[in-house]
Design a protein around this motif. Structure first.
Motif, PDB file in Angstrom:
ATOM      1  N   CYS A  84       0.765  -0.986  -0.016  1.00 42.39           N
ATOM      2  CA  CYS A  84       0.047  -0.048   0.065  1.00 42.39           C
ATOM      3  C   CYS A  84       0.957   1.369   0.047  1.00 42.39           C
ATOM      4  CB  CYS A  84      -0.999  -0.150   1.189  1.00 42.39           C
ATOM      5  SG  CYS A  84      -2.124  -1.251   1.416  1.00 42.39           S
ATOM      6  N   ALA A 100      -4.164   2.127  -6.342  1.00 41.07           N
ATOM      7  CA  ALA A 100      -5.285   1.927  -5.231  1.00 41.07           C
ATOM      8  C   ALA A 100      -6.312   0.911  -5.911  1.00 41.07           C
ATOM      9  CB  ALA A 100      -6.108   3.192  -4.888  1.00 41.07           C
ATOM     10  N   SER A 104      -7.188  -2.710  -4.063  1.00 41.61           N
ATOM     11  CA  SER A 104      -8.464  -2.892  -3.546  1.00 41.61           C
ATOM     12  C   SER A 104      -9.028  -4.265  -4.152  1.00 41.61           C
ATOM     13  CB  SER A 104      -9.372  -1.713  -4.037  1.00 41.61           C
ATOM     14  OG  SER A 104      -8.841  -0.487  -3.293  1.00 41.61           O
ATOM     15  N   LEU A 125      -4.823   1.885   3.230  1.00 41.98           N
ATOM     16  CA  LEU A 125      -4.639   2.480   1.944  1.00 41.98           C
ATOM     17  C   LEU A 125      -5.210   3.665   1.835  1.00 41.98           C
ATOM     18  CD1 LEU A 125      -3.735   2.185  -0.977  1.00 41.98           C
ATOM     19  CD2 LEU A 125      -5.905   0.649  -1.467  1.00 41.98           C
TER      20      LEU A 125
END
Length: 410
Positions: A84, A100, A104, A125
Motif C-alpha cells: 500500500c 489503489a 483494492s 490504503l
C-alpha cells in the motif's frame, strides 16, 4: 496509519517480492524455484530503479491469494502495508489511483476470508492516499467488503463523519447517490440505526431532481421504502418526502400510487382519512408490514399536533376527543403523549377543558410553512421596532422633563 520501519539494507518492496515468490515456487523444487525467484526479484529491482510503481504493485500482488491463505495475519498485514505504501511514491495522482484500484481489487476478492483484516488493509490504503477521489474509491470498496464479509460493525462508526468526508471528497451527484444508498442499506440491517438509515435514504432520494423520467424510475422502489419506513417509525413525525421529485413520481404510478397516498395522509390529513384508507386497503398495509394499531397511534399524535396549529393557540378537549376518536378520559393522556414525543409544548386548563398551545411541530416544512414563518418574523420585527420607538420616545420625554426641572431650580 501503519508506519514502515526499515530493518535491513534490502528495499522493503524487494523483500516482499522475494518472500512471496519463494512462497509461490516452494513446491517446484530448488532447481525450478531459484531461477524464477531471481527473475522476479530482478524485475522488481528494475521497476524500483525506473520508478515504475504501478508495474511493481502488480508484480507484488501476483501471489496475493496465496499470501492470504499461507501466512499469519501479522505477516499479511506487514506485507500489505509495504504494498500500500507504493501509492506514496508516485508523483502522479492518476497512477496512485490505478494502484489503489489494483490493490483494492485483490483485497476484496475473498471477502469471507479474514474480512476484518482485509478491511483494515483498505483503511490503511485510504489513509495513505492524497487524491480525494482515490480516497472515495477505496472507501466504497471498503463498504462493499464490509457487507460481503459481514463485518459492517467495523465501518458503521465512520458514517458519523460523513459530512466532513463529503467536503473532502467533493464527489458528483452519481457518486453521492451510490454512497448514500449503500450506507442506508447497511444501516437498515442494523436494527438500532433505523432513523439513520432513513436519513441516508432521504439523502439518496434528494439527489434526483429534474432528471429524465427513466432515470428517476430507478428510485421508485427506494422511494416507496422511505415512505413505509417513515410510517413505521414510532418517533418520526416530520419529513420532506412529499417535496422530492423521486417520491412525487409515485403519485401516478400503477404500483406505488397508494403508498404515496398513504404518505400524503400522514403528512397533510388526520385520523379519519387514515381510517378510511385502511378500510379500503388493509391488505396493502399488511403486505408492507404496517401494523394497523401502530399506525393509529402515530396518526393520533400527528392529528393532535395538527390541531395545535390553529391561530387561537387553544384546542378544546371535545375537539381532541372527536378528532382522535377517544373517550373523554383519554384526552389528557394523548396530550401527555404528544408532549413526551416533543410534538407540543402546552398547558392543560382542566377547568375550561382546553389545551393552551405555546409550540407545535409541523409535519412537513414546505413553501407554505416558510411563508408563515416569514410573516411571523416580520410581525415580531415590527413589534420590536414599536417597543424600541416607545422606549426612545419615553426617554426623550424623561430627558426633557429633567431639563425643565433643572431650569426651574436655577
Amino acid at each position: 496509519m501503519t508506519t514502515i520501519v526499515i530493518t535491513s539494507e534490502e528495499d522493503p518492496s524487494l523483500s516482499v517480492v522475494r518472500f512471496t515468490s519463494e512462497l509461490a515456487w516452494a513446491d517446484a523444487g530448488p532447481e525450478v524455484a531459484e531461477p524464477q525467484v531471481a527473475r522476479l526479484c530482478m524485475e522488481a529491482q528494475e521497476c524500483i530503479v525506473m520508478g515504475r510503481w504501478l508495474d511493481l504493485a502488480s508484480l507484488m500482488l501476483t501471489s496475493a491469494d496465496l499470501i492470504f491463505s499461507r501466512v499469519s495475519e501479522k505477516d499479511l498485514e506487514c506485507i500489505f502495508t509495504i504494498i500500500c505504501n507504493l501509492v506514496t511514491k508516485s508523483e502522479s495522482l492518476d497512477e496512485a489511483l490505478e494502484m489503489a484500484k489494483l490493490i483494492s481489487a485483490k483485497v476484496i476478492q475473498q471477502p469471507a476470508d479474514k474480512p476484518a483484516l482485509r478491511l483494515k488493509i483498505l483503511f490503511n490504503l485510504y489513509n495513505l492516499l492524497e487524491n480525494p477521489y482515490s480516497k472515495f474509491y477505496v472507501y466504497m470498496k471498503a463498504l462493499n467488503l464490509a457487507v460481503n464479509g459481514k463485518v459492517t460493525e467495523h465501518i458503521i462508526p465512520s458514517f458519523k463523519k460523513m459530512d466532513s468526508f463529503l467536503k473532502e471528497w467533493n464527489i458528483g451527484t452519481l457518486d453521492q447517490r451510490e454512497l448514500f444508498l449503500a450506507i442506508s442499506n447497511i444501516l437498515r440491517e442494523n436494527k438500532s440505526s433505523s432513523k439513520d438509515s432513513f436519513n441516508f435514504l432521504t439523502k439518496y432520494l434528494a439527489t434526483f431532481s429534474g432528471e429524465e423520467a427513466y432515470i428517476m424510475s430507478e428510485a421508485k422502489e427506494e422511494a416507496a421504502r422511505a415512505i413505509v419506513e417513515f410510517v413505521k417509525a414510532p418517533d418520526m413525525f416530520q419529513c420532506d418526502l412529499l417535496d422530492m421529485p423521486a417520491v412525487a413520481q409515485l403519485e401516478k404510478d400503477g404500483k406505488y400510487a397508494l403508498v404515496y397516498q398513504l404518505l400524503k395522509i400522514f403528512l397533510t390529513q388526520r385520523l379519519d382519512a387514515y381510517l378510511d384508507f385502511q378500510a379500503a386497503n388493509s391488505t396493502l398495509l399488511k403486505s408492507y408490514g404496517l401494523v394497523h394499531e401502530d399506525c393509529i397511534t402515530k396518526m393520533r399524535l400527528m392529528s393532535l399536533a395538527d390541531l395545535g396549529l390553529n391561530d387561537s393557540g387553544e384546542i378544546p378537549y371535545a375537539l381532541i376527543r372527536d378528532t382522535l376518536r377517544v373517550t373523554d378520559d383519554e384526552v389528557e393522556l394523548w396530550v401527555v403523549k404528544a408532549i413526551a414525543a416533543k410534538l407540543l409544548d402546552c398547558k392543560m386548563d382542566q377547568l375550561n377543558q382546553i389545551v393552551i398551545v405555546s409550540r407545535c411541530s409541523e409535519r412537513l416544512f414546505g413553501p407554505h410553512q416558510w411563508q408563515t414563518l416569514r410573516s411571523k418574523l416580520s410581525m415580531w420585527r415590527g413589534n420590536i421596532a414599536n417597543v424600541i420607538s416607545t422606549i426612545q420616545a419615553n426617554k426623550i420625554t424623561e430627558d426633557g422633563s429633567q431639563a425643565m426641572q433643572g431650569l426651574a431650580i436655577r
